[in-house]
Motif scaffolding. Structure first.
Motif, short mmCIF file in Angstrom:
data_model
loop_
_atom_site.label_atom_id
_atom_site.label_comp_id
_atom_site.label_asym_id
_atom_site.label_seq_id
_atom_site.Cartn_x
_atom_site.Cartn_y
_atom_site.Cartn_z
N GLU A 48 0.98 -1.40 0.12
CA GLU A 48 0.23 -0.12 0.31
C GLU A 48 1.32 1.13 0.18
O GLU A 48 1.62 1.15 0.54
CB GLU A 48 -0.85 0.39 1.22
N LEU A 49 1.22 1.54 -1.58
CA LEU A 49 2.23 2.74 -1.46
C LEU A 49 1.59 3.81 -0.08
O LEU A 49 0.55 4.48 -0.17
CB LEU A 49 2.07 3.39 -2.69
N GLY A 50 2.80 4.13 0.20
CA GLY A 50 3.06 5.27 1.29
C GLY A 50 2.22 5.32 2.59
O GLY A 50 3.04 5.79 3.21
N ALA A 51 2.47 4.33 2.51
CA ALA A 51 1.58 3.29 3.85
C ALA A 51 2.73 2.43 4.35
O ALA A 51 2.91 2.16 5.47
CB ALA A 51 0.16 3.25 3.93
N ARG A 52 2.36 1.14 3.81
CA ARG A 52 2.75 0.07 4.11
C ARG A 52 3.45 -1.38 3.24
O ARG A 52 2.59 -0.89 1.87
CB ARG A 52 1.51 -0.99 5.03
N MET A 53 3.86 -2.33 4.04
CA MET A 53 3.88 -3.33 2.96
C MET A 53 3.66 -4.28 4.42
O MET A 53 4.30 -4.66 4.98
CB MET A 53 5.76 -3.71 3.03
N GLY A 54 2.40 -5.15 3.53
CA GLY A 54 1.89 -5.89 3.98
C GLY A 54 2.09 -5.51 5.48
O GLY A 54 1.34 -4.42 6.34
N PRO A 55 2.54 -6.05 6.85
CA PRO A 55 2.24 -5.79 8.16
C PRO A 55 3.20 -4.92 8.87
O PRO A 55 3.42 -4.03 9.97
CB PRO A 55 2.23 -6.71 8.54
N LEU A 56 3.74 -4.09 7.56
CA LEU A 56 5.30 -3.45 7.80
C LEU A 56 4.91 -2.46 7.99
O LEU A 56 4.54 -1.43 6.94
CB LEU A 56 6.65 -3.82 7.24
N VAL A 57 4.73 -1.24 8.83
CA VAL A 57 3.68 0.08 8.82
C VAL A 57 4.61 1.29 9.20
O VAL A 57 5.18 1.19 9.69
CB VAL A 57 2.44 -0.06 9.69
#
Length: 341
Positions: free
Chosen positions: A10-19
């Motif tokens: 999720e661009l600008g926010a996270r990769m999976g659970p990595l926020v």
């Protein structure tokens, strides 16, 4: 990882659970929950946490509390929706977002990547090829950076848009689009420095493989030689002459006489260090000889260490040759590029 959602971005926010924005300790717990061994993970001096199991570098803020500010991913499982990213040609990934060329930016990562070298050297047309070969293209408004290797995406950088670079060396151009659409970047597109670096890397691999192969062959040869002498017949021999003769207390050469298994008599002069104690004239000593070559005789000490003693000079020669070749390959400095004025 427990499931594929770990690799969804999720661009600008996270990769999976990595926020992005997560503090250090809670983020370690997230990794632990996803079966990552975090006990051996440590932040380096720049605030980077290398997580090899997931091919990812996590960058934390310099101020406390330490929070996650950027995620650098090289793992091929990374996805933009259902689409893989790593290893794809860069124009394919940029095309997904349908942003204008003005919304892109060639810029370095942390001001220390290879892109810094590329943006100050070469002609404009050559520069495009260099950037496609080794540069980093950003879409700052999405907090997305793509570091390339020969036109393919090698690393994906994820950060908050406010933390993305704002200055660089230019934008994505039509010429770069055309070059990326070509299925193969010509070798001529690489600068002399890049070509020399790649050539030296290949030579380095060849040298290392040659070194390991040579040492391996030498070890096998030494082991076979030692086994041959361990199996050689051992007989009693009589010291029939010493040089220098008495009254010298320390003779250098010891001449022994012995009978082989067929009863034939042999005489051989050996060094005094081949025996545990320096023998005297008339003493009885133990020697070994090769059954198929009775003229090849060794004292008990020499026979015990013949493999190592025989291999040592060759090993020194191999290492000396390797060192000289390393100096030849890496001792010539790369040519300095002309900067654009």
């Amino acid at each position: 990882m427990k499931n594929d959602t770990f690799w969804s971005v999720e661009l600008g926010a996270r990769m999976g659970p990595l926020v992005l924005g997560t503090e250090y300790e809670p983020l370690l717990q997230v990794l632990r929950d996803h079966s990552v061994d975090v006990d051996r993970l440590r932040l380096d001096g720049t605030g980077k946490l290398l997580v090899q199991e997931i091919g990812t570098d996590l960058h934390f803020s310099a101020t406390y509390p330490r929070t996650l500010v950027r995620i650098d991913v090289q793992d091929e499982r990374l996805r933009f929706g259902p689409l893989p990213v790593i290893g794809k040609r860069v124009h394919e990934i940029l095309g997904i977002f349908k942003v204008s060329r003005k919304a892109t930016l060639w810029s370095s990562v942390d001001n220390n990547s290879e892109t810094t070298e590329l943006i100050v050297s070469g002609e404009t047309a050559e520069q495009s090829r260099q950037l496609l070969a080794r540069g980093t293209i950003w879409i700052p408004g999405l907090g997305l950076g793509l570091t390339l290797r020969d036109g393919l995406v090698a690393t994906v950088h994820l950060c908050h848009p406010a933390d993305a670079p704002r200055s660089g060396t230019g934008i994505w151009t039509k010429e770069q689009q055309r070059l990326s659409e070509v299925r193969e970047l010509p070798a001529i597109s690489l600068t002399p420095t890049v070509r020399n670096r790649d050539r030296k890397m290949v030579l380095s691999v060849i040298l290392h493989l040659s070194l390991f192969a040579s040492i391996g062959i030498l070890i096998l040869w030494a082991m076979q030689l030692q086994r041959r002498w361990d199996a050689a017949p051992e007989v009693s021999a009589v010291v029939v002459a010493v040089t220098p003769p008495p009254p010298s207390p320390l003779p250098n050469d010891i001449t022994v006489s012995f009978n082989d298994s067929r009863g034939a008599e042999h005489r051989q002069t050996l060094g005094f260090m081949q025996f545990p104690l320096t023998p005297k004239l008339g003493d009885e000593v133990k020697v070994r000889y090769l059954a198929d070559s009775p003229d090849k005789v060794l004292g008990s000490v020499a026979a015990r260490d013949v493999g190592f003693d025989s291999a040592l000079p060759y090993g020194i020669g191999i290492l000396a040759t390797y060192s000289v070749l390393q100096l030849i390959v890496f001792g010539t400095p790369l040519r300095t590029k002309r900067k654009i004025k």
